[in-house]
Design an enzyme around this catalytic site. Sequence first.
Site, PDB file in Angstrom:
ATOM      1  N   GLU A  33       0.267  -1.160  -0.276  1.00  0.00           N
ATOM      2  CA  GLU A  33      -0.028  -0.063  -0.101  1.00  0.00           C
ATOM      3  C   GLU A  33       1.000   1.062  -0.231  1.00  0.00           C
ATOM      4  O   GLU A  33       0.273   2.556  -0.282  1.00  0.00           O
ATOM      5  CB  GLU A  33      -0.552  -0.060   0.905  1.00  0.00           C
ATOM      6  CG  GLU A  33      -1.945  -0.454   0.863  1.00  0.00           C
ATOM      7  CD  GLU A  33      -3.127   0.274   2.051  1.00  0.00           C
ATOM      8  OE1 GLU A  33      -4.507  -0.403   1.160  1.00  0.00           O
ATOM      9  OE2 GLU A  33      -2.891   0.163   3.248  1.00  0.00           O
ATOM     10  N   HIS A  42       8.909 -27.127  -1.312  1.00  0.00           N
ATOM     11  CA  HIS A  42       7.783 -27.710  -1.921  1.00  0.00           C
ATOM     12  C   HIS A  42       6.953 -27.250  -2.922  1.00  0.00           C
ATOM     13  O   HIS A  42       6.204 -27.958  -3.425  1.00  0.00           O
ATOM     14  CB  HIS A  42       8.077 -28.611  -1.236  1.00  0.00           C
ATOM     15  CG  HIS A  42       9.312 -29.360  -0.194  1.00  0.00           C
ATOM     16  ND1 HIS A  42       9.906 -30.690  -0.335  1.00  0.00           N
ATOM     17  CD2 HIS A  42       9.982 -29.279   1.235  1.00  0.00           C
ATOM     18  CE1 HIS A  42      10.612 -30.177   0.610  1.00  0.00           C
ATOM     19  NE2 HIS A  42      11.108 -29.468   1.058  1.00  0.00           N
ATOM     20  N   LYS A  86     -13.960   0.146  -3.233  1.00  0.00           N
ATOM     21  CA  LYS A  86     -15.299   1.123  -2.368  1.00  0.00           C
ATOM     22  C   LYS A  86     -16.389   2.241  -3.056  1.00  0.00           C
ATOM     23  O   LYS A  86     -17.873   1.352  -2.945  1.00  0.00           O
ATOM     24  CB  LYS A  86     -14.985   2.083  -1.730  1.00  0.00           C
ATOM     25  CG  LYS A  86     -13.255   0.881  -0.556  1.00  0.00           C
ATOM     26  CD  LYS A  86     -13.245   2.284   0.969  1.00  0.00           C
ATOM     27  CE  LYS A  86     -12.252   1.673   1.444  1.00  0.00           C
ATOM     28  NZ  LYS A  86     -11.849   2.561   2.512  1.00  0.00           N
TER      29      LYS A  86
END
Length: 451
Positions: A298, A319, A441
Amino acid sequence: MRLLNFDDSHIDASTQEKIRKLLPSAKDALDNIINKNCAGSEYTGWFNWPKHGGFDLVSQLQDFKDSFDTYYDLILVIGVGGSYVGTKAIAESLGHQYVTTLSQYPDHAKECKKPFTPIVYAGQHLSETSLIQLLELLDKFQPIINVISKTGTTIEPMVTFRILRKYMENRYGYKEAQKRTLVTTDEQSGALRSIAKDKNYSAFPVPSDIGGRFSVLTAVGLLPLALAGYNTEELMAGANQLFSELLMPMDDTKVHPTAQYAAFRKTSWEAGKRIEILAYHEPQLSALIEWWKQLYGESEGKNGQGLYPVGHCYTTDLHSLGQYAQDGCRNLIETFLTIKNPNLSNLAGLENRIRIPHIENNDDGLGYLENRYLSEINQSAMEATKMAHLEGGVPCAEIRLQTLDERNIGYLIAFFEVSCSISALLMGVNPFDQPGVEQYKKNLFSILGRD
Ligand code: PA5
């Protein structure tokens, strides 16, 4: 003595030279943060926070805890982004991974040196399934809830809080639910501040000059951590130690690791690297890595800039993603976060270190490991991985922390906050805003029909 060091000595000489040349700019960026002369300087209240309010807050919260007369055995933190992930990072780095289960056994609390109260989290997504499961868990405990939102408008925690307020009132009745509800939000404004006032909930401030992802050492993190039994004074002392080092006059020959790490990242960006792996070898650090990802993602990821932050837990990820790191697209750098001395003192009653035991006929062929500590083998695996990835063309550096305790974690948090801000400033972006988060938003409000 510094609690961590940064080591880039294995990178090739020409890259090291470029890093060295960038150090004066990194130092200038640091000075601009200190002097509040950088982009977003109105949000640099986290710098030197221990002395500007942090230590006072520690004692205020301790007083609050001492006078809190309601029994609780579970703390529910409701928040998203910087309003929960830092708490989780610290609680899990220093706690016991099975704390919720173990806390149900009274013997455990008696035996354990530091029986932390379990903290669980909600409000960081909108999953109905997950919330149903959480409500089932809450039914088995006597919870308190701490809803945390600086703005008081974020949809995930606010929706969750609405549901949880009802749950608490139905279960405990209004008066008791009120006592069990703690609010952390902006000092003055926002819906949550008004709700706290109307309902007379105990309320704690998020300073207006400290943004969400830099707020873990404010009441955002310290309130739940103090209530859970963590040593918040030591956390603050660790952060204070880092800021004090930076505020001491530094002679030009001594470079601080915050600047070195930022210069390593910027040099790598200029060389065409686009992804930074933060590799770690203690699974209990996975939430800390999530916090680091949020901090860097951010703060730096804007205007087409920024290394994409990912975490690899070794040896587990050797792995799976280890293959890519070794041999995939060469746009990676890797920083190894290692812990010099394991600290077992926070673990419940566990005094004995684990060594590889002797087995009579060596039927598994592991005799060559006999008597070695497991953590020593773990360290060797990190070393071997670093060598392999260097050979595979990944520039690798190392951040080596002394141990895992409150002081070291407080120091590490402050280290990343400072270094990340320098790094973003070197990239030419404002570290302290997050304009990109607003777009989803807006779309969501429009889809859901908010006026
Ligand atoms: O770093 C930030 O500012 C964000 O990640 C916020 O912490 C996150 O969006 C939550 O915001 P709020 O605390 O206002 O609910």
